[in-house]
Write a protein that holds these residues in place. Structure first.
Motif: not given
Length: 78
Positions: A24-32, A34-35
């Motif tokens: 899930t690219l969206e979850h990975s991008l959110d983590f790396y 935004n977090k």
């Protein structure tokens, strides 16, 4: 005499660029991004593969993480 290290002018030719397969690219991008605060540098497309093929996130100047969206990878513990 000191041994000189061979360095490539391209950071993408280095074998030290970490890469992860992710489903899930969206979850990975959110983590790396935004977090952890990393920055998406660019995406690569390749004919015959889902788009994007690879997403690069910059850790520091000349250092990147490669994300391979839509894959499960082989990074399993034995």
């Amino acid at each position: 005499m000191r041994k000189q290290e061979s360095r490539s002018s391209s950071p993408f030719l280095s074998s030290t660029t970490p890469n992860w397969a992710n489903s899930t690219l969206e979850h990975s991008l959110d983590f790396y991004c935004n977090k952890l605060g990393l920055r998406e540098t660019f995406r690569l497309d390749r004919e015959g593969t889902p788009s994007p093929w690879i997403v690069y996130l910059q850790i520091a100047p000349g250092h990147f993480i490669e994300l391979f969206p839509g894959t499960t990878g082989e990074n399993k513990s034995s």
